[in-house]
Design an enzyme around this catalytic site. Sequence first.
Site, short mmCIF file in Angstrom:
data_model
loop_
_atom_site.label_atom_id
_atom_site.label_comp_id
_atom_site.label_asym_id
_atom_site.label_seq_id
_atom_site.Cartn_x
_atom_site.Cartn_y
_atom_site.Cartn_z
CD GLU A 1 -98.90 -50.87 57.84
OE1 GLU A 1 -99.82 -50.82 57.03
OE2 GLU A 1 -98.23 -51.96 58.17
CG ASP B 1 -94.63 -51.55 62.26
OD1 ASP B 1 -94.55 -51.06 61.42
OD2 ASP B 1 -95.57 -52.01 62.74
ZN ZN Z 1 -96.56 -53.50 55.38
#
Ligand code: ZN
Length: 412
Positions: free
Chosen positions: A177, A82
């Site tokens: 993340e 992401d």
């Molecule tokens: Zn990163």
Amino acid sequence: MTTRTEDLAARLMRYCAIDTQSDADSPSQPSTAIQLTLARLLVQELESIGASDVTLTDYGTVLATIPATAEGPTIGFLAHMDTAPQFNATGVKPRLIKGYNGGAITYPDNPTLTLTPDASPNLLKKLGHDIVTASGTTLLGADDKAGIAIILHTAATLLKDPTIPHGPIRLAFTPDEEIGRGVDKRLPEDLKVDWAYTFDGGEAGEIEYETFSADGAEIRIEGVSIHPGWAKGKMVNAIHLAAKIIAALPQQTMLPELTDGRDGFIHATEMTGGSSAMTLRFILRDFEREGLEEKGRILRAVCDAVQATEPRATITCTITPQYRNMRYWLEKDMRPVELATQACRDIGLDPVSVPIRGGTDGSRLTEMGVPCPNLFTGMQEIHGPLEWVSVQDMERASDLMLALLRRAAAQP
Ligand SMILES: [Zn+2]
């Protein structure tokens, strides 16, 4: 460019062009379905280079194995799919600037934007390098698609040349993340490694094994609501109490905009509600447990003091642990860090370890029993339109991965 740098640049640009922005407000897993477009492409690419056990888990993580060619510990390598929610990530048009000449870089889609060595001093270390940027209206997403490109490129190299000695390798590409939801509770069991590394760091040479310790806090204020025309001696306005709490918190220290290095902070992130009830949200950060606890104590003490001025209101303060400094676990067994540090010297780079003023997927993984330091990718000025990365730095990160595996396999 060489075949290696061409492959790294092509991979990076292919992955960056796919929008994979995550969304903290979405309850689904992964938080955005668009991340699965990249996940499916990575599955195809892993299969086409001949990786084993290629899986897209139902929690949105891509897993694969590179079988061993020698004895050695099982090592994992991770990167996140992401990109940050903080800046436009739709319609990323990556472009390659060959042989950077030290001057200002301009942007085709935004004439007011320039990237100069003044604003980004590491540029001066990259004379002659091939630089990848976005086009001026979006972030690039080298964070962390540079990490994905480095891992996939190196995996392809290893599968093509079985004479390179290495133990079993596990790969994982995680979603979400950037919103702190990259590590599903099933990941350590599915990964099955002795230890792992994230490729999610910045400047060449960075080997990081310290992150913030992090808590979240929520203060809930219940006032007394009544028609304002008949409120005398009865109304307790929650907005006024919220303002008192904010005013009583440190204003000259412990704020993100006033701290750097090893100093932590109390950061007010959100304030919602009305005269009858208010909710205040904070994030608390520090490198040490004691420092983090102190920040929680300050917040509670301020709530108690304001509560004491108005017994008819109800003020509650709830503090929730988020992640912990990975150093607490890594310092018990520094082998993963030492191996990376030595491998970094093997490739002719001076290793640099600076504490990360944030967390990584490795913070949670380390806490869950999988030691997981962070390695450099070369990414710079991340989460904004000036984000850039040197392809030659990505090549060095791939060299680091190879050197690290060679060392691990050579150890008894
Ligand atoms: Zn990163």
